[in-house]
Structures are given as structure tokens and as C-alpha cells.
Design a protein around this motif. Structure first.
Motif, short mmCIF file in Angstrom:
data_model
loop_
_atom_site.label_atom_id
_atom_site.label_comp_id
_atom_site.label_asym_id
_atom_site.label_seq_id
_atom_site.Cartn_x
_atom_site.Cartn_y
_atom_site.Cartn_z
N TRP A 224 -14.19 160.61 -10.21
CA TRP A 224 -13.07 161.24 -9.52
C TRP A 224 -13.47 161.69 -8.12
O TRP A 224 -12.70 161.55 -7.17
N SER A 225 -14.68 162.24 -8.01
CA SER A 225 -15.15 162.67 -6.69
C SER A 225 -15.23 161.50 -5.73
O SER A 225 -14.81 161.59 -4.56
N LEU A 226 -15.77 160.38 -6.20
CA LEU A 226 -15.89 159.20 -5.34
C LEU A 226 -14.53 158.60 -5.02
O LEU A 226 -14.32 158.11 -3.91
N ALA A 227 -13.62 158.65 -5.98
CA ALA A 227 -12.28 158.11 -5.73
C ALA A 227 -11.57 158.92 -4.65
O ALA A 227 -10.98 158.36 -3.71
N ILE A 228 -11.65 160.25 -4.76
CA ILE A 228 -11.02 161.10 -3.75
C ILE A 228 -11.71 160.95 -2.41
O ILE A 228 -11.05 160.87 -1.36
N SER A 229 -13.04 160.90 -2.44
CA SER A 229 -13.79 160.73 -1.19
C SER A 229 -13.48 159.39 -0.54
O SER A 229 -13.38 159.30 0.69
N SER A 230 -13.32 158.35 -1.34
CA SER A 230 -12.98 157.03 -0.80
C SER A 230 -11.62 157.06 -0.13
O SER A 230 -11.42 156.46 0.94
N LEU A 231 -10.67 157.75 -0.77
CA LEU A 231 -9.34 157.87 -0.18
C LEU A 231 -9.41 158.63 1.15
O LEU A 231 -8.78 158.22 2.14
N LEU A 232 -10.18 159.70 1.17
CA LEU A 232 -10.32 160.47 2.41
C LEU A 232 -11.01 159.65 3.50
O LEU A 232 -10.67 159.75 4.68
N ALA A 233 -12.00 158.82 3.10
CA ALA A 233 -12.67 157.97 4.08
C ALA A 233 -11.70 156.95 4.67
O ALA A 233 -11.74 156.67 5.88
N LEU A 234 -10.83 156.41 3.83
CA LEU A 234 -9.82 155.47 4.33
C LEU A 234 -8.86 156.18 5.29
O LEU A 234 -8.47 155.62 6.33
N LEU A 235 -8.48 157.41 4.94
CA LEU A 235 -7.64 158.19 5.85
C LEU A 235 -8.39 158.47 7.16
O LEU A 235 -7.78 158.47 8.24
N GLY A 236 -9.70 158.71 7.04
CA GLY A 236 -10.50 158.91 8.24
C GLY A 236 -10.51 157.69 9.13
O GLY A 236 -10.36 157.79 10.36
N LEU A 237 -10.68 156.52 8.53
CA LEU A 237 -10.64 155.28 9.32
C LEU A 237 -9.28 155.10 9.96
O LEU A 237 -9.17 154.66 11.11
N GLY A 238 -8.22 155.43 9.20
CA GLY A 238 -6.88 155.35 9.78
C GLY A 238 -6.72 156.31 10.95
O GLY A 238 -6.10 155.98 11.97
N GLY A 239 -7.31 157.51 10.81
CA GLY A 239 -7.25 158.47 11.91
C GLY A 239 -7.99 157.99 13.14
O GLY A 239 -7.56 158.22 14.27
N ILE A 240 -9.11 157.30 12.92
CA ILE A 240 -9.85 156.74 14.05
C ILE A 240 -9.02 155.67 14.76
O ILE A 240 -9.03 155.59 16.00
#
Length: 275
Positions: free
Chosen positions: A35-51
Motif C-alpha cells: 500500500w505504501s508503494l502504491a500510494i507513493s507511486s501515485l504521488l510520484a506520477l502526480l509529481g511528474l505531472g506537476g513537473i
């Protein structure tokens, strides 16, 4: 003056809070890692979108957003390593007599996939911002990567600190690759060179022709680099720097660290189990 202080305070808080969150998640039971990795992966994708969204934005808000986006991507890298999801092809500890060049090769094998993932993440961010006007995300990621590489080259971590950076789900990446020493000749250079860069970034931020957005971005990166230098210094001082994240390390303190598996000759690589 506020335009100089605000980025420094924001960077310090994000550095402290994001590090604590990673340590907290790593200290939870292994059944939570998915679950931690799933949430972190989603946040990382949002981070890439923010970039992507901030790459051509030169506003003050975009500088802060790009900084946070890079931290989200980096946080995924750290959590993936500490939970043992992305480490390296070697999943067993060295034999007791292993030393010298073979030991170095084994250490590289233990973290190879993680290092390649970091390089890949940096190249991806560079490709996104290459033709853009806002490169704060790239410089933030580069600072985190360079200072991490310097920490790896500095065998100065006290045992209590180094053990908390060992991947909990990958005992093959064992504590034997984290040595306990006081200081080596590289330490002054590892601290002095980044300190000079911090001064240069601050001078650039104070330059008359620097825009408000550029000042914010430069101070965010400079503050992050200054904190990394401070972390280096605390590693060799008789100070319990981990007290800053005591609130995040209670669960990991209660969980025993796994014992590393010792490879016998001939060494066989065995895949690490993932709960």
C-alpha cells in the motif's frame, strides 16, 4: 527579505517532513509495504505531472510546485529502496572472508537497480524540462542525488543511523555494506564544495536582475543543499541527529531488523521474498 526567508523555511520543513514520512512508512509492518508503494507511486506520477505543468511556468508558485514535485519523485525512489522493492541483483550477504574488490562489487550489485532507477528518473525529469523555463525540479533532484552519492562515499555513519537506512525487506542488502568509521580525507571536500555552491546560489538570488520567481527557486535549491551539508556534518559529530525524526521512527525501533543471509561458495543468488 520575506522572499529569501520563505523558501528556506519551506525547504527545511519539506526536507524534515518528507524524510520523516519515508522513515515512518519503512518502519511499518511489511504487510503495509504494498500500500505504501502504491500510494507513493501515485504521488510520484502526480509529481511528474506537476513537473510537466510547471516546466514552462516562471511564476513563484511554479517554483514551489516544481520543488515539491521533485521531492515526490525522489521520495518514491527512497521508499522503493528501503522497502526492498528496487535494490539490486544480489540478495545475499557476502561470505565472512569477503573484502577488497569483491566486496565492492557485491555492494554495487546490492544496490544496482536502485542506482539505475535514480539515473532514469533524473533523465526523465531532464527531458521534461529541457526546453522549459523552469528547471527547479531538475536541480532539486540533482542536489538530492549528488548528496546521496557523497553520503555513500563517506563511511562516517554511526551504526545506529546506518542500520535505519538498510532496506527492511531485502536482508541481502545487509548492514555489512554500511561501515562505522569516524572520518576520511573526502569529508572536507564533500562539505566544502557544496557549501561554496550554496554561497554562489544565494549570491545569484540576491542579484539585482533576478526575478522574484528565480529568487524563490534558487533559495529553495540552496536551502536543500545547505541542509544536506548540515546532515553530513551531523554524521561525524557526537549528536543524535535522528532525534529530529523520532516521531517517525517509533515503529521501526519496535521492529527487529532481519538477519542477513550469508552466501557460501559457490554463491547463489536467491530472490528476496516480498510479503
Amino acid at each position: 527579505m520575506l522572499e529569501l526567508i520563505a523558501p528556506v523555511v519551506f525547504a527545511a520543513f519539506m526536507w524534515w517532513f518528507s524524510t520523516g514520512i519515508v522513515l515512518l512508512l519503512d518502519g511499518l509492518p511489511r504487510t503495509t509495504f504494498r500500500w505504501s508503494l502504491a500510494i507513493s507511486s501515485l504521488l510520484a506520477l502526480l509529481g511528474l505531472g506537476g513537473i510537466v505543468l510547471t516546466a514552462h511556468d516562471t511564476s513563484v508558485g511554479a517554483a514551489y510546485a516544481a520543488f515539491v514535485a521533485a521531492l515526490l519523485v525522489w521520495g518514491w525512489q527512497e521508499l522503493a529502496f528501503l522497502t526492498g522493492w528496487i535494490t539490486g541483483p544480489r540478495r545475499v550477504a557476502c561470505a565472512p572472508h569477503c573484502s577488497g574488490w569483491p566486496h565492492f562489487v557485491h555492494a554495487v550489485q546490492a544496490i544496482l537497480w536502485h542506482e539505475l532507477a535514480i539515473i532514469g528518473g533524473g533523465l526523465l525529469i531532464a527531458a521534461i524540462v529541457w526546453h522549459g523555463a523552469n528547471s527547479i525540479a531538475l536541480w532539486t533532484y540533482v542536489v538530492l542525488w549528488v548528496m546521496r552519492r557523497q553520503r555513500q562515499a563517506q563511511p562516517v555513519l554511526r551504526r545506529a543511523q546506518s542500520e535505519r537506512r538498510v532496506p527492511a525487506a531485502a536482508p541481502g542488502v545487509s548492514r555489512q555494506f554500511f561501515r562505522r568509521r569516524r572520518m576520511n580525507p573526502l569529508m572536507p571536500l564533500s562539505v566544502g564544495a557544496p557549501a561554496v555552491v550554496v554561497v554562489l546560489l544565494t549570491q545569484r538570488a540576491l542579484a539585482p536582475l533576478t526575478t522574484e520567481a528565480q529568487t524563490a527557486g534558487l533559495m529553495l535549491v540552496a536551502a536543500l543543499l545547505a541542509l544536506a551539508v548540515l546532515e553530513h556534518v551531523l554524521m561525524v559529530l557526537p549528536i543524535n541527529a535522528t532525534a529530529l525524526w523520532q516521531w517517525a521512527m517509533r515503529t521501526s525501533a519496535a521492529r527487529p531488523l532481519p538477519e542477513p543471509r550469508i552466501a557460501t561458495a559457490p554463491a547463489k543468488l536467491r530472490p528476496a521474498s516480498r510479503d
